[in-house]
Scaffold this active site. Sequence first.
Site, PDB file in Angstrom:
ATOM      1  N   PHE A 192     -27.552  39.500 -12.475  1.00  0.00           N
ATOM      2  CA  PHE A 192     -26.851  39.963 -13.663  1.00  0.00           C
ATOM      3  C   PHE A 192     -27.813  39.846 -14.843  1.00  0.00           C
ATOM      4  O   PHE A 192     -28.625  38.924 -14.918  1.00  0.00           O
ATOM      5  CB  PHE A 192     -25.624  39.091 -13.950  1.00  0.00           C
ATOM      6  CG  PHE A 192     -24.438  39.409 -13.072  1.00  0.00           C
ATOM      7  CD1 PHE A 192     -24.379  40.571 -12.328  1.00  0.00           C
ATOM      8  CD2 PHE A 192     -23.375  38.527 -13.006  1.00  0.00           C
ATOM      9  CE1 PHE A 192     -23.279  40.864 -11.527  1.00  0.00           C
ATOM     10  CE2 PHE A 192     -22.266  38.815 -12.214  1.00  0.00           C
ATOM     11  CZ  PHE A 192     -22.219  39.983 -11.474  1.00  0.00           C
TER      12      PHE A 192
ATOM     13  N   CYS B  86     -28.818  35.013 -10.766  1.00  0.00           N
ATOM     14  CA  CYS B  86     -29.084  35.026  -9.320  1.00  0.00           C
ATOM     15  C   CYS B  86     -30.559  35.217  -8.979  1.00  0.00           C
ATOM     16  O   CYS B  86     -30.935  35.155  -7.806  1.00  0.00           O
ATOM     17  CB  CYS B  86     -28.277  36.126  -8.660  1.00  0.00           C
ATOM     18  SG  CYS B  86     -26.638  36.276  -9.343  1.00  0.00           S
TER      19      CYS B  86
ATOM     20  N   HIS C  64     -23.316  33.152  -1.632  1.00  0.00           N
ATOM     21  CA  HIS C  64     -24.224  33.454  -2.739  1.00  0.00           C
ATOM     22  C   HIS C  64     -24.420  32.180  -3.546  1.00  0.00           C
ATOM     23  O   HIS C  64     -23.514  31.714  -4.233  1.00  0.00           O
ATOM     24  CB  HIS C  64     -23.613  34.560  -3.600  1.00  0.00           C
ATOM     25  CG  HIS C  64     -24.575  35.127  -4.606  1.00  0.00           C
ATOM     26  ND1 HIS C  64     -25.697  34.442  -5.046  1.00  0.00           N
ATOM     27  CD2 HIS C  64     -24.589  36.325  -5.249  1.00  0.00           C
ATOM     28  CE1 HIS C  64     -26.347  35.198  -5.925  1.00  0.00           C
ATOM     29  NE2 HIS C  64     -25.698  36.336  -6.060  1.00  0.00           N
TER      30      HIS C  64
ATOM     31  N   HIS D  57     -31.032  41.043  -1.205  1.00  0.00           N
ATOM     32  CA  HIS D  57     -30.143  40.344  -2.129  1.00  0.00           C
ATOM     33  C   HIS D  57     -28.734  40.392  -1.531  1.00  0.00           C
ATOM     34  O   HIS D  57     -28.057  39.381  -1.461  1.00  0.00           O
ATOM     35  CB  HIS D  57     -30.211  40.961  -3.528  1.00  0.00           C
ATOM     36  CG  HIS D  57     -29.495  40.159  -4.565  1.00  0.00           C
ATOM     37  ND1 HIS D  57     -29.772  38.829  -4.779  1.00  0.00           N
ATOM     38  CD2 HIS D  57     -28.493  40.476  -5.431  1.00  0.00           C
ATOM     39  CE1 HIS D  57     -28.974  38.365  -5.734  1.00  0.00           C
ATOM     40  NE2 HIS D  57     -28.190  39.342  -6.146  1.00  0.00           N
TER      41      HIS D  57
ATOM     42  N   LYS E 165     -26.598  35.898   2.964  1.00  0.00           N
ATOM     43  CA  LYS E 165     -25.432  35.488   2.162  1.00  0.00           C
ATOM     44  C   LYS E 165     -24.148  35.601   2.970  1.00  0.00           C
ATOM     45  O   LYS E 165     -23.150  34.937   2.666  1.00  0.00           O
ATOM     46  CB  LYS E 165     -25.327  36.328   0.895  1.00  0.00           C
ATOM     47  CG  LYS E 165     -26.371  36.009  -0.167  1.00  0.00           C
ATOM     48  CD  LYS E 165     -26.123  36.817  -1.441  1.00  0.00           C
ATOM     49  CE  LYS E 165     -27.114  36.473  -2.536  1.00  0.00           C
ATOM     50  NZ  LYS E 165     -28.474  36.989  -2.286  1.00  0.00           N
TER      51      LYS E 165
ATOM     52  N   GLU F 211     -29.161  48.527  -3.710  1.00  0.00           N
ATOM     53  CA  GLU F 211     -30.307  47.895  -3.048  1.00  0.00           C
ATOM     54  C   GLU F 211     -30.836  48.768  -1.910  1.00  0.00           C
ATOM     55  O   GLU F 211     -32.046  48.923  -1.746  1.00  0.00           O
ATOM     56  CB  GLU F 211     -29.922  46.513  -2.523  1.00  0.00           C
ATOM     57  CG  GLU F 211     -31.109  45.769  -1.906  1.00  0.00           C
ATOM     58  CD  GLU F 211     -30.845  44.290  -1.642  1.00  0.00           C
ATOM     59  OE1 GLU F 211     -31.834  43.562  -1.403  1.00  0.00           O
ATOM     60  OE2 GLU F 211     -29.669  43.865  -1.682  1.00  0.00           O
TER      61      GLU F 211
END
Length: 406
Positions: free
Chosen positions: A393, A165, A334, A297, A329, A308
Site C-alpha cells: 500500500f 507490506c 500476510h 506478493h 501467503k 501482479e
Amino acid sequence: MSHVRRVVITGAGTVNALGASVAETMAAMKEGRCGIGPLDFPDVDRLTIRIGAQIRDYDPEAHFNRQQIALYDRFTQFALLSAREALGQSGLSFSGALADRSGVILGNSGGGLGTLDDNYRTVYEEGKNRVHPFVVPKLMNNAAASQVSMEWNLRGPSFTVASACASSNHAMGQALLMIRSGLADVMVTGGSEAMLCFGGIKAWEGLRVMSKDACRPFSANRNGMVQGEGAAVYVFEDYEHARARGAEILAEVAGFSMTADAADIVMPSRQGAARAISGAMKDAGLNPEDVGYINAHGTGTAANDKVESAAVADAFGHHADRVMISSTKSMHGHIIGGTGAVELVAALMALNEGVIAPTIGYEEPDPECALDVVPNVAREAEVSAVLSNAFAFGGLNAVIALKKAP
C-alpha cells in the site's frame, strides 16, 4: 570503477504460523500445510474477520525472563527468536572492529500493536490513568531492531524500515546496499510483525480486502487476504569476509530494486511492479530465462493477483509462462511488515532443496492470472536464480533477486 562487493546469506531464522524454525517452516511448505485458522484473543467475537495465521501454543516464558517480557512486545520477541537462529547458524560473534562494522535493519509496519491495543483498552475502556513506564520503548517500531543490536553487540548502521507490506524487502535491500557500498561487513536483516489483536484486525476490516474463509491466491474464486504474524531474520555478509572464515553460504543476494507507483494509495500498479521486477533482474545481471522461480506478493485479493500476473508477463515477456510463481501467503498468511522476510525462506528452499513451495487453496483457474502458480502441491525443480516480490500500500515496490551460493 572500484570492485563491487558481493553479498551472501550465512544465516537464516524464522518463527511463523508454519513453524518455529527454518527447517520446520520448509517442511510445512513442502507439505502444503495451512497455518490459517480461527483467531484466539479478547473480543474476537466483535470482529467480522475471525481467521488468521496465528502462532499457536506460543509461550514467551519458554524463551524470555519476566523482565524481558515486560519490555518486549510480541513483534520484538519474534524478531529476537529469529535472530537467535540466524546468528547461531552463521557462527559469528561480534566484538571490536567487526561489531562496529555490523548492523541491523529490520522491516516492521505496525510496531508494538498488541502493546498499543492493551494500553488503549486500559486507559479508554477500563478508565485507568496510568500505564507501564515501558510502553513507549515497547511499542516503538524500532524496538525489535534496537533489541537485536543490544543482544548481539551490533554497533554499526541500525534502523527500521516501515513501508507497509514492502517493509522487510526494503530492509533487506538496504542491508545489501550497506555491505555493497562498504559501510558494513555484516548486516542482520529481515522483518517482523504481530498485528493479530483486536484493534489490528478491526482496522484492516475497514478496507474490505480481508477474506472470511481462506487465502486463495491466483484462484478465480479468491476473496481477499488473510493476516498472519511472525518474523524472519538473515545474516547478510560480504562474500570475501564469509569465504575467509569458511562460512556455509546459503545463497547470494544478487540484486534488488525498488520503485514507487506514484499513482494510488491502495490500488497496485502494473507498471510500478514490472519496473521493480525488471530492475532486480538487471541489478543481478539476470535475464528472464535465468529466473526459475518467483515468490509472488500474491495476497489473494482480486486486484493484487491480477496486477501482479500482468506485471510478471510484462517483465518476463515470452518467458512468463515458463517461470514458476507461487504465493506462500496461502499457508502463512500476510505478515505485513514481516512478510517478505518469511517468504525469503521459500526462495532459499527453491535454491538449496530444489523444492518449489505451492500456492495452496487454488480451486479454479483465472484467465487473468494465467501463470504457472504451482497449485496446491509442492514441486521438485532445479533452479539457480529466484525473485521475491513485495508490493505495498502506498505504491511502494521492492523485489529481491537471489542466486545459488557462489
